[in-house]
Design a protein around this motif. Structure first.
Motif, mmCIF file in Angstrom:
data_model
loop_
_atom_site.group_PDB
_atom_site.id
_atom_site.type_symbol
_atom_site.label_atom_id
_atom_site.label_comp_id
_atom_site.label_asym_id
_atom_site.label_seq_id
_atom_site.Cartn_x
_atom_site.Cartn_y
_atom_site.Cartn_z
ATOM 1 N N THR A 197 0.870 -1.160 0.020
ATOM 2 C CA THR A 197 -0.046 0.011 0.147
ATOM 3 C C THR A 197 1.000 1.221 -0.085
ATOM 4 N N ALA B 97 2.469 1.868 -3.272
ATOM 5 C CA ALA B 97 1.308 2.237 -4.412
ATOM 6 C C ALA B 97 1.349 3.792 -4.130
ATOM 7 N N THR B 98 0.966 4.129 -3.014
ATOM 8 C CA THR B 98 0.756 5.658 -2.823
ATOM 9 C C THR B 98 1.761 6.240 -3.318
ATOM 10 N N LEU C 247 4.113 5.766 -5.440
ATOM 11 C CA LEU C 247 4.292 5.646 -7.180
ATOM 12 C C LEU C 247 2.898 6.561 -7.536
ATOM 13 N N SER C 248 1.776 6.309 -7.169
ATOM 14 C CA SER C 248 0.555 7.030 -7.760
ATOM 15 C C SER C 248 1.010 8.691 -7.528
ATOM 16 N N ASN C 249 1.428 9.262 -6.229
ATOM 17 C CA ASN C 249 1.715 10.578 -6.042
ATOM 18 C C ASN C 249 2.706 11.156 -7.031
ATOM 19 N N GLN D 45 3.675 9.694 -9.940
ATOM 20 C CA GLN D 45 3.194 9.897 -11.358
ATOM 21 C C GLN D 45 2.260 11.100 -11.509
ATOM 22 N N VAL D 46 1.614 11.455 -10.514
ATOM 23 C CA VAL D 46 0.601 12.619 -10.556
ATOM 24 C C VAL D 46 1.423 14.010 -10.660
ATOM 25 N N ALA E 269 9.592 7.620 -8.768
ATOM 26 C CA ALA E 269 8.535 6.543 -9.560
ATOM 27 C C ALA E 269 9.487 5.391 -10.106
ATOM 28 N N LYS F 95 8.570 1.566 -8.501
ATOM 29 C CA LYS F 95 8.217 0.546 -9.421
ATOM 30 C C LYS F 95 9.339 -0.900 -9.223
ATOM 31 N N SER G 19 8.055 -2.349 -6.013
ATOM 32 C CA SER G 19 6.992 -3.290 -6.420
ATOM 33 C C SER G 19 7.090 -4.477 -6.963
#
Length: 103
Positions: free
Chosen positions: A24, A27-28, A30-32, A34-35, A54, A58, A61
């Motif tokens: 989790t 993933a948080t 990575l998404s932040n 990427q945004v 990022a 990855k 992950s």
């Protein structure tokens, strides 16, 4: 044979628990990252740092997925499929990437 089986089961539990606990937050991150890369408002240096975040997320992950695979593996691991690694070198490389995000 029981101590070996018990140790193997404990290792499976550990890898499953560690993987689920790390999934989790990775993933948080990575998404932040990427945004934040989408509309860069800051200098190029910030963009390079975010790209490094990022890429590292990855990689983490992938490692987590590998740990989950090990936790689900019911049979013995074939020694021919295993290769020794230099953990110190891996950690040094990771630390260098984290501490020098613009390089």
């Amino acid at each position: 044979m029981r101590p070996s089986l018990r140790a193997y089961q404990q290792l499976q539990r550990f890898t499953a628990d560690a993987s689920h606990e790390l999934r989790t937050p990775v993933a948080t991150v990575l998404s932040n990252a990427q945004v934040a890369l989408m509309p860069p408002e800051d200098p190029l240096e910030q963009r390079l740092r975010l790209q490094n975040i990022a890429q590292t997320a990855k990689s983490m992950s992938t490692l987590i997925n590998d740990l989950l695979f090990l936790s689900r593996h019911n049979g013995s691991l074939a020694e021919t499929g295993l290769t020794p690694v230099d953990l110190c070198e891996i950690l040094r490389s990771l630390a260098q990437r984290v501490l020098s995000p613009c390089s």
